[in-house]
Design an enzyme around this catalytic site. Structure first.
Site, PDB file in Angstrom:
ATOM      1  CB  ILE A   1      -7.584 -10.757 -13.259  1.00 45.24           C
ATOM      2  CG1 ILE A   1      -6.076 -10.867 -13.512  1.00 45.24           C
ATOM      3  CG2 ILE A   1      -8.332 -10.428 -14.549  1.00 45.24           C
ATOM      4  CD1 ILE A   1      -5.661 -11.977 -14.427  1.00 45.24           C
TER       5      ILE A   1
ATOM      6  N   GLY B   1       0.781  -1.243   0.000  1.00 45.99           N
ATOM      7  CA  GLY B   1       0.000   0.000   0.000  1.00 45.99           C
ATOM      8  C   GLY B   1       0.808   1.285   0.000  1.00 45.99           C
ATOM      9  CB  THR B   2       4.340   2.292  -0.641  1.00 39.01           C
ATOM     10  OG1 THR B   2       4.585   1.734  -1.924  1.00 39.01           O
ATOM     11  CG2 THR B   2       4.910   1.404   0.444  1.00 39.01           C
TER      12      THR B   2
ATOM     13  CG  HIS C   1       2.285  -3.240 -14.964  1.00 36.40           C
ATOM     14  ND1 HIS C   1       1.917  -4.351 -14.256  1.00 36.40           N
ATOM     15  CD2 HIS C   1       3.290  -3.636 -15.781  1.00 36.40           C
ATOM     16  CE1 HIS C   1       2.659  -5.387 -14.629  1.00 36.40           C
ATOM     17  NE2 HIS C   1       3.503  -4.978 -15.557  1.00 36.40           N
TER      18      HIS C   1
HETATM   19  C1  GAR Z   1       3.799  -1.465  -7.298  1.00 33.08           C
HETATM   20  O1  GAR Z   1       5.102  -1.525  -7.814  1.00 33.08           O
HETATM   21  C2  GAR Z   1       2.791  -1.584  -8.419  1.00 33.08           C
HETATM   22  O2  GAR Z   1       3.187  -0.964  -9.600  1.00 33.08           O
HETATM   23  C3  GAR Z   1       2.737  -3.084  -8.601  1.00 33.08           C
HETATM   24  O3  GAR Z   1       2.760  -3.603  -7.293  1.00 33.08           O
HETATM   25  C4  GAR Z   1       3.505  -2.705  -6.453  1.00 33.08           C
HETATM   26  C5  GAR Z   1       2.645  -2.387  -5.264  1.00 33.08           C
HETATM   27  O4  GAR Z   1       3.337  -1.636  -4.309  1.00 33.08           O
HETATM   28  N1  GAR Z   1       1.572  -3.488  -9.333  1.00 33.08           N
HETATM   29  C6  GAR Z   1       1.539  -4.539 -10.120  1.00 33.08           C
HETATM   30  O5  GAR Z   1       2.485  -5.285 -10.292  1.00 33.08           O
HETATM   31  C7  GAR Z   1       0.215  -4.738 -10.844  1.00 33.08           C
HETATM   32  N2  GAR Z   1       0.343  -5.689 -11.876  1.00 33.08           N
HETATM   33  P1  GAR Z   1       2.546  -0.914  -3.137  1.00 33.08           P
HETATM   34  O6  GAR Z   1       1.534  -1.926  -2.577  1.00 33.08           O
HETATM   35  O7  GAR Z   1       3.602  -0.565  -2.133  1.00 33.08           O
HETATM   36  O8  GAR Z   1       1.853   0.275  -3.706  1.00 33.08           O
END
Ligand code: GAR
Length: 193
Positions: free
Chosen positions: A96, A20-21, A113
Site C-alpha cells: 500500500i 511481472g507478467t 486489480h
Molecule cells: C495480477 O493479477 C494483478 O491484477 C494482481 O496481481 C497479479 C500480478 O500478476 N494485483 C493485485 O492483486 C493488486 N491488488 P503479474 O505480477 O504476473 O503481473
C-alpha cells in the site's frame, strides 16, 4: 485519438512485486506504434521479484525500494523526478502506497486489480470469488487514491466463471483479460494528454 510516437511518449514507471507478467505485457505494448507510453524505470519492493528479469531483458532501469522507510520514499521521489516520470502503473505491486507518496503523484498513479471493483478489494481475490460462488468476475484498472483499491475506475472487463474453474484457471483467464485491459486503459487516459 492523438498518436504519440518516439520522443513524445509519456515517461512511465511500472511498480512490481512479483511475477511481472503485466510488466512484460506493458513493455511489449510500450514498443508498439500506438502506445502513448515509454517505460523508463521499473520499481520493485522485492529484490528477488521474478518480473525484474523482464526489465533487464529490455534494458530498462531497475530500482529496489524499501517502502517501509521514509528515506527510501524520498529517494524514490527523487528518482522519479529525475526521470521525468508522468505516469506510474502498478502491476502486481502488493504494497500500500503512503498518503505522502500518493499526494506527490496525485492523479498519475493507476493500478490493475483482478476483480470487478468495488467487489473483492485486497488480496486472494480469486479464492474469495470462488468461495462466494460468484457467476462473474473480471479485472479493473483504476486511479489510485488513499483508499485501498478505491480510486476512480478507468475500465473494467467482466468474464463468466465456469463450473470447472479453480483458482489457477480463473487467475490465468483473468490475467489474459488484464493484458488487454491495461493498455486500453492507458490509451483511454492519455489520448487527450
Ligand atoms: C495480477 O493479477 C494483478 O491484477 C494482481 O496481481 C497479479 C500480478 O500478476 N494485483 C493485485 O492483486 C493488486 N491488488 P503479474 O505480477 O504476473 O503481473
Amino acid at each position: 485519438m492523438v498518436k504519440l510516437i518516439g520522443v513524445n511518449k509519456i515517461n512511465t514507471s511500472v511498480f512490481i512485486s512479483g511475477n511481472g507478467t503485466n510488466l512484460q505485457n506493458l513493455i511489449k505494448f510500450s514498443k508498439t506504434y500506438n502506445s502513448p507510453i515509454k517505460i523508463n524505470i521499473v520499481i520493485s519492493n522485492k529484490k528477488n521479484a521474478y518480473g525484474i528479469k523482464y526489465a533487464k531483458k529490455n534494458k530498462i532501469k531497475i530500482q529496489i525500494i524499501d517502502f517501509s522507510k521514509k528515506s527510501e520514499i524520498n529517494r524514490l521521489l527523487k528518482i522519479l523526478k529525475f526521470n521525468n516520470i508522468k505516469l506510474i502503473c502498478l502491476a502486481g505491486f502488493l504494497r500500500i502506497l503512503s498518503k505522502y507518496f500518493i499526494k506527490s503523484f496525485k492523479g498519475k498513479i493507476i493500478n490493475i486489480h483482478p476483480s470487478l471493483l468495488p467487489k473483492y478489494k485486497g488480496l486472494n481475490t480469486h479464492e474469495r470469488v470462488l468461495k462466494k460462488n460468484e457467476k462473474f468476475t473480471g479485472c479493473t484498472v483504476h486511479f489510485v487514491n488513499e483508499k485501498l483499491d478505491g480510486g476512480k475506475i478507468i475500465l473494467q472487463k467482466k468474464i463468466k466463471i465456469f463450473k470447472k474453474d479453480n483458482v489457477k484457471s480463473l487467475k490465468n483467464r483473468v490475467l489474459k483479460e488484464e493484458y488487454k485491459l491495461y493498455p486500453k486503459s492507458i490509451i483511454k487516459i492519455l489520448s487527450n494528454y
